[in-house]
Design a protein around this motif. Structure first.
Motif, PDB file in Angstrom:
ATOM      1  N   ALA A 205      -8.901  -7.391  -2.947  1.00 30.35           N
ATOM      2  CA  ALA A 205      -9.782  -6.236  -4.099  1.00 30.35           C
ATOM      3  C   ALA A 205      -9.068  -5.221  -4.345  1.00 30.35           C
ATOM      4  N   PRO A 206      -9.098  -4.829  -5.551  1.00 24.11           N
ATOM      5  CA  PRO A 206      -8.515  -3.521  -6.114  1.00 24.11           C
ATOM      6  C   PRO A 206      -8.760  -2.332  -4.856  1.00 24.11           C
ATOM      7  N   SER A 207      -7.854  -1.571  -4.756  1.00 28.51           N
ATOM      8  CA  SER A 207      -7.894  -0.066  -3.951  1.00 28.51           C
ATOM      9  C   SER A 207      -7.317   1.035  -4.761  1.00 28.51           C
ATOM     10  N   PRO A 208      -7.904   2.174  -4.388  1.00 23.05           N
ATOM     11  CA  PRO A 208      -7.348   3.464  -5.254  1.00 23.05           C
ATOM     12  C   PRO A 208      -5.759   3.343  -5.108  1.00 23.05           C
ATOM     13  N   ILE A 209      -5.139   3.805  -6.057  1.00 20.85           N
ATOM     14  CA  ILE A 209      -3.601   3.974  -6.110  1.00 20.85           C
ATOM     15  C   ILE A 209      -3.127   5.316  -5.668  1.00 20.85           C
ATOM     16  N   PRO A 210      -2.352   5.241  -4.704  1.00 17.86           N
ATOM     17  CA  PRO A 210      -2.013   6.342  -4.006  1.00 17.86           C
ATOM     18  C   PRO A 210      -1.406   7.502  -5.031  1.00 17.86           C
ATOM     19  N   GLU A 211      -1.653   8.715  -4.569  1.00 19.89           N
ATOM     20  CA  GLU A 211      -1.148   9.860  -5.486  1.00 19.89           C
ATOM     21  C   GLU A 211       0.379   9.653  -5.513  1.00 19.89           C
ATOM     22  N   GLY A 230      -4.323  -4.243  -0.028  1.00 20.57           N
ATOM     23  CA  GLY A 230      -4.803  -5.289   0.926  1.00 20.57           C
ATOM     24  C   GLY A 230      -6.154  -4.971   1.506  1.00 20.57           C
ATOM     25  N   ASP A 231      -6.702  -6.067   2.140  1.00 16.66           N
ATOM     26  CA  ASP A 231      -8.011  -5.617   2.740  1.00 16.66           C
ATOM     27  C   ASP A 231      -7.671  -6.183   4.342  1.00 16.66           C
ATOM     28  N   PHE A 237      -4.494 -12.266   8.071  1.00 20.55           N
ATOM     29  CA  PHE A 237      -3.531 -13.281   7.683  1.00 20.55           C
ATOM     30  C   PHE A 237      -2.125 -13.110   7.796  1.00 20.55           C
ATOM     31  N   ALA A 238      -1.843 -11.707   7.306  1.00 22.12           N
ATOM     32  CA  ALA A 238      -0.258 -11.410   7.709  1.00 22.12           C
ATOM     33  C   ALA A 238       0.118 -11.512   9.108  1.00 22.12           C
ATOM     34  N   ALA A 239      -0.715 -10.788   9.884  1.00 20.16           N
ATOM     35  CA  ALA A 239      -0.338 -10.705  11.296  1.00 20.16           C
ATOM     36  C   ALA A 239      -0.375 -12.123  11.863  1.00 20.16           C
ATOM     37  N   GLU A 240      -1.283 -12.989  11.684  1.00 16.36           N
ATOM     38  CA  GLU A 240      -1.370 -14.264  12.303  1.00 16.36           C
ATOM     39  C   GLU A 240      -0.102 -15.089  11.614  1.00 16.36           C
ATOM     40  N   ARG A 241       0.217 -14.976  10.700  1.00 12.00           N
ATOM     41  CA  ARG A 241       1.380 -15.812  10.080  1.00 12.00           C
ATOM     42  C   ARG A 241       2.316 -15.432  10.653  1.00 12.00           C
ATOM     43  N   TYR A 282       3.100  -2.417   6.043  1.00  7.36           N
ATOM     44  CA  TYR A 282       2.972  -2.691   4.435  1.00  7.36           C
ATOM     45  C   TYR A 282       1.810  -3.017   3.840  1.00  7.36           C
ATOM     46  N   GLY A 283       1.526  -2.600   2.477  1.00  4.77           N
ATOM     47  CA  GLY A 283       0.519  -3.194   1.789  1.00  4.77           C
ATOM     48  C   GLY A 283       0.594  -4.596   1.229  1.00  4.77           C
TER      49      GLY A 283
END
Length: 534
Positions: A205-211, A230-231, A237-241, A282-283
């Motif tokens: 899902a979208p999240s705020p863009i960092p300044e 990322g959520d 998922f990233a950690a398990e993979r 990382y995002g």
């Protein structure tokens, strides 16, 4: 013997007459179109990308003046901004060229792959020499465009495949051209699956863009989409993979000693380090993770293939003009917007001068993808301390020397008279089995060695090679006349991943002839305002 000339020297002579370009891969002077700089004067160097890899490359330019830095993400670029505080700072590279252009001679481009072409083209159009990180471009059409641009604007160029500056890469070519392993019919190259997350089925899902981030500028010519960091589902998922692939987070490289204020840098802040990977840092798209997305990178094909297949490209004189077809002959999945973890690509090339047709295979796999029939990995491996000492004795690419795993190679050439292996980015070379290498005497060396090679750093040698070219010396060893055709044929494999059938290459048209839909991965469509024109 043929008269008083041995078969080896006959092979050398006939091969070099037709297969090695007259420009000699940096062995002859350039036209010195930009030769107003003497070797003793300093270049004014800028960078597009102020953190991570481009900052690390820039540390190898510190014999010159570092005058300007641009980065769309000021958090990512903070290490470079702090280390070179006297350099002008920008978010938009176009503004940098406009406002600081008169102070810039040369530019290091280290942005994500999908913006390489736009950044490099803009710099060349302003008469700036360019060093562009590998792969040169994300797509084949962009590679061809940059080759034409380099010729039109008369600037010194270099792609950042630093293995091209290693002596072992040159030794591999000299062995191939000596006829030691006969006619090469196959090449197998491989690398372990990607360390970045890929294979996701949904976009977080979208999240705020960092300044600190200009998201629109980061996207460049890519299709517009919402930013997401990322959520929790993605992070799990990233950690398990990552764990499932048997990988561990790589710590950043050790920091070098502090500077003394040279080249506009600060004495206090830490030297940019580059390297290292921890998926928890990382995002979703950035930094670093973009490599696995079709729209932003070319996966391991562009990330490591451009390194590992360097000796094959050079030694076998490969190019898009001799490419007949490319096919993804295996993949373990078909993710909707990223590359699969495991795949095998096959490139088929027609005969080149004094060389027969050859099939080149690229494998994403954890183990030796190829070993000669009846030869165990232990037999293939070099025998420690025996034979010519060129490059490491074995081990996988990246990281410090260690005990060899498997054969110790990640590229093997299959010849009619034997086998040759190379390792890493081209830093290692040997004959298989190791017992053959133990008794082998190298052929005469004739390819010019890279300046700065004595430093022991591939990147230093590669950057110094480019700096020399910027000052009117010999062309760099991976200048765009060479790097662009290499990139062009290689990244066509990234297009083939989307299809199961063999794609036939029409080099004159610069497109696939039998699957028109595949050509959208050859020439991208750009967002309005980001079109590329010479």
């Amino acid at each position: 013997m043929i008269g008083n000339v041995s078969r080896r020297h006959f092979f050398f002579g006939s091969l070099l007459a037709g297969a090695v370009p007259a420009r000699g891969y940096g062995a002859v002077p350039s036209l010195k179109r930009m030769g107003y700089k003497s070797p003793n004067e300093k270049l004014n160097v800028a960078a597009i990308g102020a953190g991570g890899r481009p900052a690390l490359v820039l540390t190898h330019c510190e014999t010159q003046n570092i005058v300007a830095l641009a980065d769309v993400d000021w958090e990512r670029g903070a290490e470079g901004f702090a280390y070179w505080p006297k350099a002008a700072q920008y978010k938009d590279y176009r503004v940098m060229l406009e406002k600081s252009g008169k102070d810039i001679d040369a530019v290091v481009v280290g942005t994500p792959d999908h913006t390489h072409a736009a950044c490099a083209l803009a710099c060349m159009q302003e008469g700036k020499h360019v060093y562009v990180e590998k792969p040169l471009t994300r797509t084949a059409w962009e590679a061809r465009l940059l080759k034409e641009a380099a010729g039109r604007y008369g600037v010194a160029t270099q792609m950042g495949n630093q293995g091209y500056s290693h002596e072992a890469t040159r030794v591999a070519c000299e062995i191939l051209w000596s006829g030691e392993i006969g006619d090469v019919s196959e090449v197998h190259a491989w690398m372990r699956p990607a360390i970045w997350p890929q294979g996701m089925k949904t976009v977080a899902a979208p999240s705020p863009i960092p300044e600190t981030l200009d998201w629109d500028l980061w996207l460049g010519g890519a299709a517009e989409r919402r930013f997401t960091a990322g959520d929790e589902n993605y992070r799990q998922f990233a950690a398990e993979r990552f764990q499932g692939l048997g990988m561990r987070p790589r710590p950043p490289r050790p920091q070098a000693s502090q500077g003394q204020g040279a080249a506009g840098r600060a004495e206090g802040p830490a030297r940019p380090r580059g390297g290292g990977f921890d998926p928890s840092r990382y995002g979703f798209y950035l930094p670093f993770n973009w490599r696995g997305f079709h729209d932003f990178g070319s996966g391991l094909i562009g990330d490591w293939g451009i390194h590992i297949l360097g000796p094959a490209n050079w030694g076998l004189q490969l190019g898009p003009e001799s490419l007949k077809s490319v096919q993804c002959v295996h993949k373990d999945s078909s993710p909707p917007f990223t590359f699969p973890d495991r795949l095998t690509l096959r490139y088929d090339f027609a005969a080149r001068p004094n060389m027969p047709p050859v099939s080149v295979y690229w494998h994403n796999t954890n183990r030796d993808a190829y070993l000669p029939d009846g030869m165990a990995a232990e037999q293939a491996r070099k025998i420690e301390g025996q034979g010519p000492q060129v490059g490491p004795t074995g081990g996988r690419p990246g990281g410090p020397p260690r005990e060899p795993q498997g054969s110790g190679y990640n590229c093997i050439f299959v010849g009619s008279k034997g086998y040759l292996g190379t390792s890493g980015r081209g830093e290692g070379v040997g004959l298989l089995p190791g017992s053959r290498w133990a008794e082998y005497k190298l052929p005469p060396s004739f390819l010019a060695r890279s300046p700065g090679a004595a430093t022991g750093s591939n990147t230093t040698a590669h950057v110094h090679d480019w700096i020399r070219a910027c000052k009117g010396g010999a062309q760099a060893c991976s200048n765009f006349d060479l790097a662009a055709p290499f990139t062009e044929w290689l990244v066509l494999g990234a297009a083939a991943v989307h299809f199961d059938d063999k794609l036939l290459w029409d080099n004159e048209a610069g497109e696939f002839s039998n699957f028109r839909d595949a050509n959208r991965w050859v020439k991208p469509r750009y967002r309005k305002g980001w079109e590329l024109r010479l």
